[in-house]
Write a protein that holds these residues in place. Structure first.
Motif, PDB file in Angstrom:
ATOM      1  N   VAL A  31      19.136  58.774  41.605  1.00 27.33           N
ATOM      2  CA  VAL A  31      20.119  57.680  41.589  1.00 27.33           C
ATOM      3  C   VAL A  31      20.191  57.523  43.170  1.00 27.33           C
ATOM      4  O   VAL A  31      19.975  55.859  43.570  1.00 27.33           O
ATOM      5  CB  VAL A  31      21.208  57.317  40.494  1.00 27.33           C
ATOM      6  N   ASN A  32      19.777  58.330  44.051  1.00 31.04           N
ATOM      7  CA  ASN A  32      19.402  57.333  45.104  1.00 31.04           C
ATOM      8  C   ASN A  32      18.448  56.564  45.690  1.00 31.04           C
ATOM      9  O   ASN A  32      18.289  56.942  46.846  1.00 31.04           O
ATOM     10  CB  ASN A  32      19.698  59.168  45.683  1.00 31.04           C
ATOM     11  N   ARG A  33      17.107  57.381  44.921  1.00 29.51           N
ATOM     12  CA  ARG A  33      15.931  56.799  45.418  1.00 29.51           C
ATOM     13  C   ARG A  33      15.877  55.533  43.934  1.00 29.51           C
ATOM     14  O   ARG A  33      14.262  55.020  44.429  1.00 29.51           O
ATOM     15  CB  ARG A  33      14.954  57.997  45.067  1.00 29.51           C
ATOM     16  N   ILE A  34      16.544  55.199  43.860  1.00 30.75           N
ATOM     17  CA  ILE A  34      16.362  54.255  43.048  1.00 30.75           C
ATOM     18  C   ILE A  34      16.562  52.444  43.734  1.00 30.75           C
ATOM     19  O   ILE A  34      17.428  52.696  44.599  1.00 30.75           O
ATOM     20  CB  ILE A  34      17.052  53.796  41.448  1.00 30.75           C
ATOM     21  N   SER A  35      15.518  51.665  44.357  1.00 33.42           N
ATOM     22  CA  SER A  35      15.839  50.284  44.663  1.00 33.42           C
ATOM     23  C   SER A  35      14.581  49.603  44.141  1.00 33.42           C
ATOM     24  O   SER A  35      13.340  50.143  43.187  1.00 33.42           O
ATOM     25  CB  SER A  35      15.599  50.969  46.497  1.00 33.42           C
ATOM     26  N   ARG A  36      14.297  48.612  44.273  1.00 31.46           N
ATOM     27  CA  ARG A  36      14.385  47.503  44.021  1.00 31.46           C
ATOM     28  C   ARG A  36      12.396  47.118  44.881  1.00 31.46           C
ATOM     29  O   ARG A  36      13.300  47.399  46.402  1.00 31.46           O
ATOM     30  CB  ARG A  36      14.991  45.778  44.357  1.00 31.46           C
ATOM     31  N   ILE A  47       4.025  52.757  41.194  1.00 27.20           N
ATOM     32  CA  ILE A  47       3.289  53.140  39.775  1.00 27.20           C
ATOM     33  C   ILE A  47       2.064  54.407  40.523  1.00 27.20           C
ATOM     34  O   ILE A  47       2.094  55.213  39.407  1.00 27.20           O
ATOM     35  CB  ILE A  47       3.425  51.570  39.194  1.00 27.20           C
ATOM     36  N   SER A  48       0.913  54.230  40.752  1.00 25.63           N
ATOM     37  CA  SER A  48       0.369  55.022  41.112  1.00 25.63           C
ATOM     38  C   SER A  48       0.789  56.320  41.565  1.00 25.63           C
ATOM     39  O   SER A  48      -0.012  56.931  40.975  1.00 25.63           O
ATOM     40  CB  SER A  48      -0.451  54.248  42.116  1.00 25.63           C
ATOM     41  N   TYR A  49       2.183  56.736  42.174  1.00 26.61           N
ATOM     42  CA  TYR A  49       2.442  57.865  43.040  1.00 26.61           C
ATOM     43  C   TYR A  49       2.891  58.442  41.630  1.00 26.61           C
ATOM     44  O   TYR A  49       3.383  59.425  41.413  1.00 26.61           O
ATOM     45  CB  TYR A  49       3.030  57.046  44.549  1.00 26.61           C
ATOM     46  N   MET A 149      11.762  53.912  41.113  1.00 27.85           N
ATOM     47  CA  MET A 149      11.574  54.990  42.266  1.00 27.85           C
ATOM     48  C   MET A 149      10.634  55.417  43.000  1.00 27.85           C
ATOM     49  O   MET A 149       9.736  54.637  43.115  1.00 27.85           O
ATOM     50  CB  MET A 149      11.473  56.332  40.848  1.00 27.85           C
ATOM     51  N   GLU A 150      11.512  55.037  44.374  1.00 25.66           N
ATOM     52  CA  GLU A 150      11.060  55.585  45.328  1.00 25.66           C
ATOM     53  C   GLU A 150      10.201  56.924  45.836  1.00 25.66           C
ATOM     54  O   GLU A 150      11.007  57.790  45.403  1.00 25.66           O
ATOM     55  CB  GLU A 150      11.745  55.408  46.801  1.00 25.66           C
ATOM     56  N   PRO A 151       8.770  56.433  45.685  1.00 23.21           N
ATOM     57  CA  PRO A 151       8.277  57.798  46.545  1.00 23.21           C
ATOM     58  C   PRO A 151       8.974  58.893  47.172  1.00 23.21           C
ATOM     59  O   PRO A 151       9.635  58.917  48.072  1.00 23.21           O
ATOM     60  CB  PRO A 151       6.576  57.541  46.856  1.00 23.21           C
ATOM     61  N   GLY A 152       8.483  60.130  46.919  1.00 22.59           N
ATOM     62  CA  GLY A 152       9.663  61.197  48.009  1.00 22.59           C
ATOM     63  C   GLY A 152       9.232  61.448  48.709  1.00 22.59           C
ATOM     64  O   GLY A 152       7.283  60.613  48.918  1.00 22.59           O
ATOM     65  N   ILE A 153       9.204  61.815  50.414  1.00 20.99           N
ATOM     66  CA  ILE A 153       8.493  62.035  51.458  1.00 20.99           C
ATOM     67  C   ILE A 153       7.301  63.138  51.035  1.00 20.99           C
ATOM     68  O   ILE A 153       6.690  63.076  51.862  1.00 20.99           O
ATOM     69  CB  ILE A 153       8.975  63.584  52.154  1.00 20.99           C
ATOM     70  N   GLU A 154       6.822  64.131  50.667  1.00 25.00           N
ATOM     71  CA  GLU A 154       6.261  64.536  49.888  1.00 25.00           C
ATOM     72  C   GLU A 154       4.480  63.380  50.021  1.00 25.00           C
ATOM     73  O   GLU A 154       3.811  63.801  50.303  1.00 25.00           O
ATOM     74  CB  GLU A 154       5.803  65.470  48.772  1.00 25.00           C
ATOM     75  N   GLN A 159      -0.767  61.163  51.493  1.00 26.07           N
ATOM     76  CA  GLN A 159      -1.690  60.047  51.979  1.00 26.07           C
ATOM     77  C   GLN A 159      -2.286  60.418  53.366  1.00 26.07           C
ATOM     78  O   GLN A 159      -3.752  60.571  53.493  1.00 26.07           O
ATOM     79  CB  GLN A 159      -0.876  58.547  52.039  1.00 26.07           C
ATOM     80  N   VAL A 160      -1.707  61.141  53.862  1.00 21.57           N
ATOM     81  CA  VAL A 160      -2.492  61.463  55.393  1.00 21.57           C
ATOM     82  C   VAL A 160      -3.490  62.675  54.280  1.00 21.57           C
ATOM     83  O   VAL A 160      -4.519  62.781  55.250  1.00 21.57           O
ATOM     84  CB  VAL A 160      -1.451  62.575  55.919  1.00 21.57           C
TER      85      VAL A 160
END
Length: 164
Positions: A31-36, A47-49, A149-154, A159-160
């Motif tokens: 729930v900490n990664r949920i945002s609009r 969505i892609s990630y 869901m926000e993508p994680g740090i990984e 992308q790099v």
């Protein structure tokens, strides 16, 4: 015995390929990664990630929804079992014509009877509405989860690596 070994091998390969991609429930329901998302571009990126990252979890959701759809539509289960079972029974027990009184019952006439009864039964059981419900419910759940869901740090490291 050989068929049982093939089924066992198939289950093992599914477990190794699909279930290896499952993420932990704590990560999937974080729930900490949920945002609009700020805009459509960010939503598309999420969505892609997330569809790649959580593909195992999303596959499990689709499978559970399919089982639910079948369990709530007993007529569909009956119609499919009737057609498959009838086809198997005709192939196994009636490969040759059978004399019944003055009539000769052939395999072709048994198939005709099976389909005359089974196809309308299958149509009445509404397989198309069940399929489209499954597609719609899966799309809403998966796209909704992937969007918020926000993508994680990984994801930044992915992308790099892609740009190098």
């Amino acid at each position: 015995m050989e068929a049982l070994m093939r089924v066992t091998d198939t289950i093992k390969s599914i477990r190794e390929t699909r279930f290896s991609a499952l993420r932990a429930p704590t990560e999937f329901f974080d729930v900490n990664r949920i945002s609009r998302p700020a805009d459509l571009n960010q939503a598309t990126h999420r969505i892609s990630y997330n569809t790649r990252y959580f593909s195992g979890n999303y596959g499990l959701i689709v499978a559970l929804l399919a089982v639910y759809a079948l369990l709530t539509n007993f007529l569909l289960i009956f119609a499919v079992l009737f057609l498959v079972g009838g086809f198997a029974a005709i192939n196994r027990f009636a490969p040759d014509p059978i004399q019944v009184g003055e009539h000769v019952v052939t395999q072709k006439s048994l198939y005709t009877g099976l389909f005359v009864i089974g196809i309308p039964l299958l149509y009445i059981s509404s397989p198309f509405s069940t399929f489209f419900w499954l597609v719609g419910a899966s799309a809403v759940l998966i796209l909704g989860h992937a969007t918020i869901m926000e993508p994680g740090i990984e994801s930044e490291y992915a992308q790099v690596q892609e740009s190098v």
